[in-house]
Design an enzyme around this catalytic site. Sequence first.
Site, PDB file in Angstrom:
ATOM      1  N   ASN A  62       0.878  -1.175   0.000  1.00 50.55           N
ATOM      2  CA  ASN A  62       0.000   0.000   0.000  1.00 50.55           C
ATOM      3  C   ASN A  62       0.917   1.227   0.000  1.00 50.55           C
ATOM      4  O   ASN A  62       1.502   1.557   1.026  1.00 50.55           O
ATOM      5  CB  ASN A  62      -0.886  -0.047   1.262  1.00 50.55           C
ATOM      6  CG  ASN A  62      -1.691   1.217   1.452  1.00 50.55           C
ATOM      7  OD1 ASN A  62      -1.755   2.073   0.568  1.00 50.55           O
ATOM      8  ND2 ASN A  62      -2.317   1.340   2.609  1.00 50.55           N
TER       9      ASN A  62
ATOM     10  N   LYS B 134       0.127   4.251  -0.286  1.00 52.49           N
ATOM     11  CA  LYS B 134      -0.490   5.454   0.310  1.00 52.49           C
ATOM     12  C   LYS B 134      -0.248   6.655  -0.607  1.00 52.49           C
ATOM     13  O   LYS B 134      -0.245   6.486  -1.822  1.00 52.49           O
ATOM     14  CB  LYS B 134       0.030   5.664   1.739  1.00 52.49           C
ATOM     15  CG  LYS B 134      -0.135   4.390   2.582  1.00 52.49           C
ATOM     16  CD  LYS B 134       0.074   4.575   4.043  1.00 52.49           C
ATOM     17  CE  LYS B 134      -0.140   3.240   4.748  1.00 52.49           C
ATOM     18  NZ  LYS B 134      -0.080   3.346   6.195  1.00 52.49           N
TER      19      LYS B 134
ATOM     20  N   HIS C 277      -9.620   1.410   5.020  1.00 52.31           N
ATOM     21  CA  HIS C 277      -8.344   1.605   5.733  1.00 52.31           C
ATOM     22  C   HIS C 277      -8.557   2.649   6.835  1.00 52.31           C
ATOM     23  O   HIS C 277      -9.307   3.603   6.660  1.00 52.31           O
ATOM     24  CB  HIS C 277      -7.275   2.065   4.742  1.00 52.31           C
ATOM     25  CG  HIS C 277      -5.892   2.035   5.322  1.00 52.31           C
ATOM     26  ND1 HIS C 277      -5.444   2.999   6.206  1.00 52.31           N
ATOM     27  CD2 HIS C 277      -4.879   1.150   5.181  1.00 52.31           C
ATOM     28  CE1 HIS C 277      -4.204   2.697   6.569  1.00 52.31           C
ATOM     29  NE2 HIS C 277      -3.840   1.585   5.966  1.00 52.31           N
TER      30      HIS C 277
ATOM     31  N   GLU D 235      -6.819   5.032   7.783  1.00 54.04           N
ATOM     32  CA  GLU D 235      -6.504   6.416   7.398  1.00 54.04           C
ATOM     33  C   GLU D 235      -7.672   7.039   6.634  1.00 54.04           C
ATOM     34  O   GLU D 235      -7.912   8.245   6.730  1.00 54.04           O
ATOM     35  CB  GLU D 235      -5.192   6.449   6.596  1.00 54.04           C
ATOM     36  CG  GLU D 235      -4.001   6.204   7.514  1.00 54.04           C
ATOM     37  CD  GLU D 235      -2.773   5.616   6.855  1.00 54.04           C
ATOM     38  OE1 GLU D 235      -2.708   5.557   5.612  1.00 54.04           O
ATOM     39  OE2 GLU D 235      -1.869   5.190   7.604  1.00 54.04           O
TER      40      GLU D 235
ATOM     41  N   GLU E 152      -5.557  -4.640  10.753  1.00 55.57           N
ATOM     42  CA  GLU E 152      -4.519  -3.629  10.930  1.00 55.57           C
ATOM     43  C   GLU E 152      -4.806  -2.819  12.192  1.00 55.57           C
ATOM     44  O   GLU E 152      -5.556  -1.825  12.140  1.00 55.57           O
ATOM     45  CB  GLU E 152      -4.496  -2.673   9.726  1.00 55.57           C
ATOM     46  CG  GLU E 152      -4.182  -3.332   8.412  1.00 55.57           C
ATOM     47  CD  GLU E 152      -3.569  -2.332   7.441  1.00 55.57           C
ATOM     48  OE1 GLU E 152      -2.475  -2.602   6.950  1.00 55.57           O
ATOM     49  OE2 GLU E 152      -4.176  -1.279   7.209  1.00 55.57           O
TER      50      GLU E 152
ATOM     51  N   GLY F 262       2.555   2.253  10.791  1.00 58.33           N
ATOM     52  CA  GLY F 262       3.560   3.301  10.630  1.00 58.33           C
ATOM     53  C   GLY F 262       4.321   3.631  11.899  1.00 58.33           C
ATOM     54  O   GLY F 262       5.045   4.624  11.946  1.00 58.33           O
TER      55      GLY F 262
ATOM     56  N   SER G 105       3.321  -2.198  10.460  1.00 56.10           N
ATOM     57  CA  SER G 105       4.763  -2.309  10.726  1.00 56.10           C
ATOM     58  C   SER G 105       5.340  -3.680  10.378  1.00 56.10           C
ATOM     59  O   SER G 105       6.227  -4.177  11.091  1.00 56.10           O
ATOM     60  CB  SER G 105       5.083  -1.928  12.177  1.00 56.10           C
ATOM     61  OG  SER G 105       4.746  -0.569  12.406  1.00 56.10           O
TER      62      SER G 105
HETATM   63  P1  PGA Z   1       2.840   0.239   7.655  1.00 54.59           P
HETATM   64  O1  PGA Z   1       1.353   0.491   7.058  1.00 54.59           O
HETATM   65  O2  PGA Z   1       3.334  -1.057   7.074  1.00 54.59           O
HETATM   66  O3  PGA Z   1       3.634   1.422   7.200  1.00 54.59           O
HETATM   67  O4  PGA Z   1       2.691   0.143   9.144  1.00 54.59           O
HETATM   68  C1  PGA Z   1       0.455  -0.571   6.875  1.00 54.59           C
HETATM   69  C2  PGA Z   1      -0.832  -0.048   6.288  1.00 54.59           C
HETATM   70  O5  PGA Z   1      -1.309   1.007   6.691  1.00 54.59           O
HETATM   71  O6  PGA Z   1      -1.423  -0.691   5.388  1.00 54.59           O
END
Ligand code: PGA
Length: 257
Positions: free
Chosen positions: A10, A12, A93, A95, A168, A174, A214
């Site tokens: 992803n 983003k 997601h 976000e 998640e 992140g 992560s």
């Molecule tokens: P990350 O994000 O691997 O940077 O923690 C995962 C995600 O939001 O899909």
Amino acid sequence: MTRRPYIVGNWKMHGTRAMLSEARAIDRAAQRHMKVEVALAPPYTLIHPIHREAEQIAVGAQDCHHADGGAHTGDISAAMIADAGASFVILGHSERRQDHSEGDAQVRAKAEMAFAAGLRVILCCGESLATRESGGAAAFVRAQLLASLPPADEMPAEVAERLCIAYEPIWAIGTGIAATTDDIAAMHAEIRALLVDLLGEEHGPEVRILYGGSVKPDNAAAIFAVPEVGGALVGGASLTADSFMGIALAASEPFES
Ligand code: PGA
């Protein structure tokens, strides 16, 4: 893992055409790991260029609108991303839920639209740190999924191929702090039980459940060894071919040893 592990990047809001060389490198490396299904969800602007060149990886989007068209300035429909070459879409997601106030009903409507457009759906769920600390994580994720998934009788016939869940935990995204393998095992077992309740014994056990938050090359093997982990949704570590394919390698090793 009984099915081919599914490793999805992803990107983003990262990536201009300068990143196409990284996508090419990921595609080339994926051809050496055929026992792993590798996919990328770049920003909308890169879906078509990556799709045009990719020989191995699937390309998807990070969201779509819940309507099939109309006066929605700045939005994009499921049919449009499919037309650009996407074969899947990430929905719900955290976000999106935070930055755009997306609720479960809206996520469900998006999933229905995506299925109607022929896309595969990766539906995200996950609790906040406060919810986890209060002991309510499992109940929260269960309720979130129940409200975000289309009803069973409106799922596509080949639902195990078309639907995938991504667990998640928000506090792991992140932050560099992945959930523990015990916490992942417990939540994936909850999600599996829910899927069997909803979709029955034929399809419920087959829908893949990804872990996200992560995931890095150095923790991936331990995470993939957890029961009911069918792959990973990877943010930061999917931005370079080196780290992303390090994760794919960790997923392929149990099969290649
Ligand atoms: P990350 O994000 O691997 O940077 O923690 C995962 C995600 O939001 O899909």
